[in-house]
Motif scaffolding. Structure first.
Motif, PDB file in Angstrom:
ATOM      1  N   ALA A   1     -13.555  -2.673   4.169  1.00 25.76           N
ATOM      2  CA  ALA A   1     -14.350  -2.578   2.947  1.00 25.76           C
ATOM      3  C   ALA A   1     -13.872  -3.642   1.970  1.00 25.76           C
ATOM      4  O   ALA A   1     -12.837  -4.282   2.178  1.00 25.76           O
ATOM      5  N   SER A   2     -14.610  -3.817   0.887  1.00 24.31           N
ATOM      6  CA  SER A   2     -14.142  -4.674  -0.200  1.00 24.31           C
ATOM      7  C   SER A   2     -12.997  -3.967  -0.922  1.00 24.31           C
ATOM      8  O   SER A   2     -13.120  -2.797  -1.285  1.00 24.31           O
ATOM      9  N   VAL A   3     -11.894  -4.682  -1.120  1.00 25.20           N
ATOM     10  CA  VAL A   3     -10.786  -4.118  -1.896  1.00 25.20           C
ATOM     11  C   VAL A   3     -10.984  -4.510  -3.360  1.00 25.20           C
ATOM     12  O   VAL A   3     -11.630  -5.519  -3.659  1.00 25.20           O
ATOM     13  N   PRO A   4     -10.460  -3.728  -4.315  1.00 22.52           N
ATOM     14  CA  PRO A   4     -10.732  -4.006  -5.728  1.00 22.52           C
ATOM     15  C   PRO A   4     -10.315  -5.391  -6.204  1.00 22.52           C
ATOM     16  O   PRO A   4     -10.916  -5.937  -7.128  1.00 22.52           O
ATOM     17  N   GLN A   5      -9.296  -5.963  -5.565  1.00 20.90           N
ATOM     18  CA  GLN A   5      -8.833  -7.299  -5.979  1.00 20.90           C
ATOM     19  C   GLN A   5      -9.680  -8.425  -5.387  1.00 20.90           C
ATOM     20  O   GLN A   5      -9.538  -9.587  -5.797  1.00 20.90           O
ATOM     21  N   TYR A   6     -10.528  -8.106  -4.398  1.00 24.41           N
ATOM     22  CA  TYR A   6     -11.394  -9.100  -3.756  1.00 24.41           C
ATOM     23  C   TYR A   6     -10.605 -10.301  -3.218  1.00 24.41           C
ATOM     24  O   TYR A   6     -11.090 -11.442  -3.233  1.00 24.41           O
ATOM     25  N   ASP A   7      -9.396 -10.053  -2.726  1.00 25.35           N
ATOM     26  CA  ASP A   7      -8.530 -11.171  -2.346  1.00 25.35           C
ATOM     27  C   ASP A   7      -8.136 -11.193  -0.868  1.00 25.35           C
ATOM     28  O   ASP A   7      -7.419 -12.089  -0.437  1.00 25.35           O
ATOM     29  N   ARG A   8      -8.622 -10.227  -0.071  1.00 25.83           N
ATOM     30  CA  ARG A   8      -8.157 -10.147   1.312  1.00 25.83           C
ATOM     31  C   ARG A   8      -9.113  -9.305   2.142  1.00 25.83           C
ATOM     32  O   ARG A   8     -10.040  -8.680   1.626  1.00 25.83           O
ATOM     33  N   ILE A   9      -8.839  -9.314   3.451  1.00 25.96           N
ATOM     34  CA  ILE A   9      -9.553  -8.437   4.382  1.00 25.96           C
ATOM     35  C   ILE A   9      -8.559  -7.438   4.935  1.00 25.96           C
ATOM     36  O   ILE A   9      -7.525  -7.816   5.491  1.00 25.96           O
ATOM     37  N   GLU A  10      -8.886  -6.183   4.774  1.00 26.53           N
ATOM     38  CA  GLU A  10      -8.009  -5.075   5.125  1.00 26.53           C
ATOM     39  C   GLU A  10      -8.669  -4.227   6.214  1.00 26.53           C
ATOM     40  O   GLU A  10      -9.855  -3.913   6.129  1.00 26.53           O
ATOM     41  N   LEU A  11      -7.898  -3.874   7.243  1.00 29.77           N
ATOM     42  CA  LEU A  11      -8.389  -2.999   8.308  1.00 29.77           C
ATOM     43  C   LEU A  11      -7.497  -1.768   8.415  1.00 29.77           C
ATOM     44  O   LEU A  11      -6.313  -1.803   8.087  1.00 29.77           O
ATOM     45  N   ARG A  12      -8.101  -0.696   8.891  1.00 32.79           N
ATOM     46  CA  ARG A  12      -7.330   0.486   9.282  1.00 32.79           C
ATOM     47  C   ARG A  12      -8.052   1.140  10.456  1.00 32.79           C
ATOM     48  O   ARG A  12      -9.248   0.907  10.672  1.00 32.79           O
ATOM     49  N   ARG A  13      -7.312   1.956  11.235  1.00 28.17           N
ATOM     50  CA  ARG A  13      -7.950   2.655  12.342  1.00 28.17           C
ATOM     51  C   ARG A  13      -7.336   4.041  12.495  1.00 28.17           C
ATOM     52  O   ARG A  13      -6.207   4.307  12.074  1.00 28.17           O
ATOM     53  N   ALA A  14      -8.128   4.942  13.109  1.00 33.92           N
ATOM     54  CA  ALA A  14      -7.681   6.307  13.347  1.00 33.92           C
ATOM     55  C   ALA A  14      -8.502   6.891  14.485  1.00 33.92           C
ATOM     56  O   ALA A  14      -9.577   6.382  14.820  1.00 33.92           O
ATOM     57  N   SER A  15      -8.008   7.972  15.058  1.00 36.46           N
ATOM     58  CA  SER A  15      -8.718   8.611  16.165  1.00 36.46           C
ATOM     59  C   SER A  15      -9.854   9.502  15.686  1.00 36.46           C
ATOM     60  O   SER A  15     -10.696   9.929  16.478  1.00 36.46           O
ATOM     61  N   THR A  16      -9.894   9.793  14.370  1.00 40.31           N
ATOM     62  CA  THR A  16     -10.969  10.579  13.783  1.00 40.31           C
ATOM     63  C   THR A  16     -11.432   9.930  12.484  1.00 40.31           C
ATOM     64  O   THR A  16     -10.706   9.135  11.880  1.00 40.31           O
ATOM     65  N   ILE A  17     -12.630  10.303  12.051  1.00 43.11           N
ATOM     66  CA  ILE A  17     -13.130   9.822  10.770  1.00 43.11           C
ATOM     67  C   ILE A  17     -12.198  10.250   9.639  1.00 43.11           C
ATOM     68  O   ILE A  17     -11.794   9.452   8.788  1.00 43.11           O
ATOM     69  N   GLU A  18     -11.833  11.526   9.633  1.00 44.15           N
ATOM     70  CA  GLU A  18     -10.974  12.052   8.577  1.00 44.15           C
ATOM     71  C   GLU A  18      -9.619  11.348   8.565  1.00 44.15           C
ATOM     72  O   GLU A  18      -9.008  11.146   7.507  1.00 44.15           O
ATOM     73  N   GLY A  19      -9.161  10.943   9.737  1.00 45.30           N
ATOM     74  CA  GLY A  19      -7.879  10.268   9.832  1.00 45.30           C
ATOM     75  C   GLY A  19      -7.846   8.916   9.151  1.00 45.30           C
ATOM     76  O   GLY A  19      -6.763   8.398   8.827  1.00 45.30           O
ATOM     77  N   LEU A  20      -9.011   8.326   8.907  1.00 47.73           N
ATOM     78  CA  LEU A  20      -9.060   7.040   8.217  1.00 47.73           C
ATOM     79  C   LEU A  20      -8.569   7.144   6.784  1.00 47.73           C
ATOM     80  O   LEU A  20      -8.093   6.168   6.201  1.00 47.73           O
TER      81      LEU A  20
END
Length: 314
Positions: free
Chosen positions: A28-47
């Motif tokens: 997603a867009s981060v508030p600082q608009y300065d980078r690309i951030e990823l995350r992953r999880a085995s469930t939606i809630e886990g994100l």
């Protein structure tokens, strides 16, 4: 009636994909608009609490050194790609909002690992403000879908589609699918942006967002038959009314810039951002409180999506 709470706070333009490895990936867009951030999880809630990994940072100066907006993570033709928009530094162009579209690539199985390669600008052939790119494959062809300004058309951005030669190069001439024209698309700004694609029930659906990014922000819908020529504007039907808009009753404002994902049973989930108040102090661009929400998408008897209200599961 169950009211919705944000899945992830202060993340605008959310994109969630469930990959063939069974993991959910989020950017997603981060508030600082300065980078690309990823995350992953085995469930939606886990994100919600998943560790974040910064996979790319903007340079200090240059053509893509400001306002990193609306990244999307796609697995295309054997590699991961993030498509995003970025503006040049003001020393290059006086006006800040001169975004162009770019792509980075990672050949690792897990995009939170390995090396990301900068693939350069995804050039639409039109040298104007553009952003919010997404991709999808249909009948073996890879398509690129995005928002761009046409100086000959009133407004800030229209939606365009093109086939892709490679996952970072457009093939042929872009085709405009929609421009702002209805009252709910031109409040504050004349905008069609943030497209997302859903293929179900013999149709190809494109959701998009319109108007200014305050409580006026709302979502529209296009659809075409799955056997149609998707590069023919006449193949597409456009809803004259918004399909998702502010819910004043429950205080969820300006829902939009959505994506679609699925649960473990392949039921479609609607992912979008929204605010929980309207009194924004200062420039709305720098207000961080657009939060990521997720809710089930429903269907009517004709196989059309039913978005409901942004504030409740219904």
């Amino acid at each position: 009636m169950q009211k919705l709470s944000p899945l992830i706070e202060q993340r605008a333009d959310p994109y969630i994909v469930r990959h063939s490895d069974g993991y959910y990936y989020f950017t997603a867009s981060v508030p600082q608009y300065d980078r690309i951030e990823l995350r992953r999880a085995s469930t939606i809630e886990g994100l919600r609490d998943a560790p974040t990994v910064d996979v790319w940072h903007k340079p200090d100066t240059g053509a893509y050194s400001e306002l990193i907006w609306a990244p999307e993570l796609h697995y295309n033709q054997g590699a991961w790609y993030v498509y995003f928009a970025a503006a040049p530094s003001r020393e290059i162009k006086y006006k800040l909002f001169q975004h162009r579209m770019y792509a980075i690539r990672n050949k690792s199985a897990n995009p939170l690992e390995g090396e990301w390669e900068f693939m350069g600008q995804v050039d639409s052939g039109i040298d104007t403000f553009c952003l919010d790119a997404t991709t999808f494959t249909h009948k073996g062809k890879l398509y690129y879908l995005w928002a761009q300004k046409d100086n000959a058309i009133e407004g800030n951005s229209n939606l365009y589609i093109a086939e892709m030669e490679t996952p970072w190069q457009i093939k042929g001439k872009p085709v405009m699918l929609t421009k702002p024209e209805f009252d709910w698309e031109i409040r504050g700004f004349w905008v069609n942006e943030g497209p997302s694609v859903l293929q179900r029930n013999g149709k190809v659906f494109i959701s998009y967002s319109a108007s200014a990014t305050d409580e006026n922000y709302a979502m529209g819908l296009l659809w075409a038959d799955a056997d149609a020529d998707l590069l023919d504007p006449a193949a597409w039907t456009k809803s004259q009314q918004p399909v998702l808009q502010t819910c004043f009753e429950h205080g969820i404002y300006g829902p939009g810039h959505n994506s679609f994902t699925v649960d473990a049973d392949d039921n479609v989930l609607l992912v979008y951002h929204a605010r929980t108040y309207t009194e924004i102090v200062g420039d709305p661009l720098w207000n961080p409180d657009r939060h990521t929400f997720v809710k089930p998408l429903r269907w009517d008897a004709q196989g059309m999506p039913v978005f409901g209200r942004p504030s409740v599961i219904e």
